[in-house]
Write a protein that holds these residues in place. Sequence first.
Motif, PDB file in Angstrom:
ATOM      1  N   GLY A  35       7.482 -10.555  -8.610  1.00  0.00           N
ATOM      2  CA  GLY A  35       7.024 -11.230  -7.263  1.00  0.00           C
ATOM      3  C   GLY A  35       7.634 -10.616  -5.853  1.00  0.00           C
ATOM      4  N   THR A  36       8.092  -9.489  -5.856  1.00  0.00           N
ATOM      5  CA  THR A  36       8.790  -8.914  -4.834  1.00  0.00           C
ATOM      6  C   THR A  36       7.929  -7.621  -4.100  1.00  0.00           C
ATOM      7  OG1 THR A  36      10.269  -7.388  -5.991  1.00  0.00           O
ATOM      8  CG2 THR A  36      11.196  -9.436  -5.461  1.00  0.00           C
ATOM      9  N   PHE A  37       6.609  -7.752  -4.652  1.00  0.00           N
ATOM     10  CA  PHE A  37       5.861  -6.621  -4.211  1.00  0.00           C
ATOM     11  C   PHE A  37       4.447  -7.348  -4.360  1.00  0.00           C
ATOM     12  CE2 PHE A  37       3.458  -2.541  -3.909  1.00  0.00           C
ATOM     13  CZ  PHE A  37       4.369  -1.863  -3.263  1.00  0.00           C
ATOM     14  N   PRO A  38       3.761  -6.985  -3.312  1.00  0.00           N
ATOM     15  CA  PRO A  38       2.361  -7.785  -3.314  1.00  0.00           C
ATOM     16  C   PRO A  38       1.482  -7.200  -4.453  1.00  0.00           C
ATOM     17  CG  PRO A  38       2.296  -6.154  -1.529  1.00  0.00           C
ATOM     18  CD  PRO A  38       3.724  -6.192  -2.251  1.00  0.00           C
ATOM     19  N   LYS A  39       0.613  -8.137  -4.970  1.00  0.00           N
ATOM     20  CA  LYS A  39      -0.362  -8.041  -6.077  1.00  0.00           C
ATOM     21  C   LYS A  39      -1.383  -6.989  -5.672  1.00  0.00           C
ATOM     22  CE  LYS A  39       0.944 -11.753  -8.781  1.00  0.00           C
ATOM     23  NZ  LYS A  39       0.232 -12.985  -9.763  1.00  0.00           N
ATOM     24  N   ALA A  40      -1.983  -6.022  -6.690  1.00  0.00           N
ATOM     25  CA  ALA A  40      -3.236  -5.291  -5.920  1.00  0.00           C
ATOM     26  C   ALA A  40      -4.545  -6.235  -6.122  1.00  0.00           C
ATOM     27  CB  ALA A  40      -3.267  -4.240  -6.904  1.00  0.00           C
ATOM     28  N   GLN A  41      -5.452  -5.870  -5.368  1.00  0.00           N
ATOM     29  CA  GLN A  41      -6.720  -6.424  -5.550  1.00  0.00           C
ATOM     30  C   GLN A  41      -7.444  -5.509  -6.446  1.00  0.00           C
ATOM     31  OE1 GLN A  41      -8.214  -6.349  -1.442  1.00  0.00           O
ATOM     32  NE2 GLN A  41      -7.610  -8.460  -1.090  1.00  0.00           N
ATOM     33  N   ILE A  54       1.387  -3.378   2.544  1.00  0.00           N
ATOM     34  CA  ILE A  54       2.345  -2.170   2.277  1.00  0.00           C
ATOM     35  C   ILE A  54       2.976  -1.903   3.421  1.00  0.00           C
ATOM     36  CG2 ILE A  54       2.474   0.169   1.552  1.00  0.00           C
ATOM     37  CD1 ILE A  54       1.542  -2.053  -0.594  1.00  0.00           C
ATOM     38  N   MET A  55       2.571  -2.281   4.444  1.00  0.00           N
ATOM     39  CA  MET A  55       3.369  -1.816   5.815  1.00  0.00           C
ATOM     40  C   MET A  55       4.687  -3.140   5.770  1.00  0.00           C
ATOM     41  SD  MET A  55       2.610   0.914   6.499  1.00  0.00           S
ATOM     42  CE  MET A  55       3.942   1.155   7.879  1.00  0.00           C
ATOM     43  N   LYS A  56       4.231  -4.354   5.356  1.00  0.00           N
ATOM     44  CA  LYS A  56       5.513  -5.420   5.608  1.00  0.00           C
ATOM     45  C   LYS A  56       6.523  -5.047   4.536  1.00  0.00           C
ATOM     46  CE  LYS A  56       2.584  -9.433   6.885  1.00  0.00           C
ATOM     47  NZ  LYS A  56       2.365 -10.596   6.610  1.00  0.00           N
ATOM     48  N   VAL A  57       5.921  -4.375   3.467  1.00  0.00           N
ATOM     49  CA  VAL A  57       7.013  -4.045   2.464  1.00  0.00           C
ATOM     50  C   VAL A  57       8.114  -3.013   3.154  1.00  0.00           C
ATOM     51  CG1 VAL A  57       7.438  -2.873   0.339  1.00  0.00           C
ATOM     52  CG2 VAL A  57       5.603  -4.433   0.414  1.00  0.00           C
ATOM     53  N   VAL A  58       7.328  -1.965   3.720  1.00  0.00           N
ATOM     54  CA  VAL A  58       8.211  -0.738   4.387  1.00  0.00           C
ATOM     55  C   VAL A  58       9.144  -1.329   5.403  1.00  0.00           C
ATOM     56  CG1 VAL A  58       7.911   1.270   5.806  1.00  0.00           C
ATOM     57  CG2 VAL A  58       6.375   0.839   3.834  1.00  0.00           C
ATOM     58  N   GLU A  59       8.649  -2.249   6.151  1.00  0.00           N
ATOM     59  CA  GLU A  59       9.395  -3.096   7.424  1.00  0.00           C
ATOM     60  C   GLU A  59      10.285  -4.140   6.771  1.00  0.00           C
ATOM     61  OE1 GLU A  59       6.012  -4.489   9.757  1.00  0.00           O
ATOM     62  OE2 GLU A  59       5.708  -2.577  10.517  1.00  0.00           O
ATOM     63  N   GLY A  60      10.176  -4.169   5.371  1.00  0.00           N
ATOM     64  CA  GLY A  60      11.269  -5.439   5.115  1.00  0.00           C
ATOM     65  C   GLY A  60      10.808  -6.657   5.286  1.00  0.00           C
ATOM     66  N   LYS A  61       9.448  -6.973   5.496  1.00  0.00           N
ATOM     67  CA  LYS A  61       8.965  -8.306   5.785  1.00  0.00           C
ATOM     68  C   LYS A  61       8.462  -8.903   4.550  1.00  0.00           C
ATOM     69  CE  LYS A  61       8.858  -7.290  10.571  1.00  0.00           C
ATOM     70  NZ  LYS A  61       7.943  -7.279  11.918  1.00  0.00           N
ATOM     71  N   TYR A  62       8.512  -8.472   3.646  1.00  0.00           N
ATOM     72  CA  TYR A  62       7.690  -8.900   2.384  1.00  0.00           C
ATOM     73  C   TYR A  62       8.837  -9.207   1.186  1.00  0.00           C
ATOM     74  CZ  TYR A  62       4.291  -9.781  -1.193  1.00  0.00           C
ATOM     75  OH  TYR A  62       3.664 -10.430  -2.088  1.00  0.00           O
ATOM     76  N   PRO A  63       8.586 -10.284   0.399  1.00  0.00           N
ATOM     77  CA  PRO A  63       8.077 -11.227   0.809  1.00  0.00           C
ATOM     78  C   PRO A  63       8.506 -12.228   1.960  1.00  0.00           C
ATOM     79  CG  PRO A  63       9.221 -11.818  -1.135  1.00  0.00           C
ATOM     80  CD  PRO A  63       9.495 -10.359  -0.582  1.00  0.00           C
ATOM     81  N   GLU A  64       7.722 -12.887   2.626  1.00  0.00           N
ATOM     82  CA  GLU A  64       7.733 -13.671   3.861  1.00  0.00           C
ATOM     83  C   GLU A  64       8.869 -14.869   3.554  1.00  0.00           C
ATOM     84  OE1 GLU A  64       4.792 -14.018   6.742  1.00  0.00           O
ATOM     85  OE2 GLU A  64       3.602 -12.850   5.439  1.00  0.00           O
TER      86      GLU A  64
END
Length: 64
Positions: A35-41, A54-64
């Motif tokens: 649950g620490t990476f977004p699921k694919a469509q 993916i950019m949220k992951v790079v910026e350290g903003k995922y998960p919110e």
Amino acid sequence: MNHEDTPHDVLLPITAVCEIVARSRASIYRDIERGTFPKAQKQGRSSRWRRSLIMKVVEGKYPE
């Protein structure tokens, strides 16, 4: 930078996601299960990720 305002959010294949986050396919799928990476469509048999997520992951903003 707010990536949610991107007019056309691009869908990326796993190869592009691996390059952007500099991680292996296996580690990405492992983090999806955690649950620490977004699921694919799904698009047919293919998996795609929204660039904005993916950019949220790079910026350290995922998960919110």
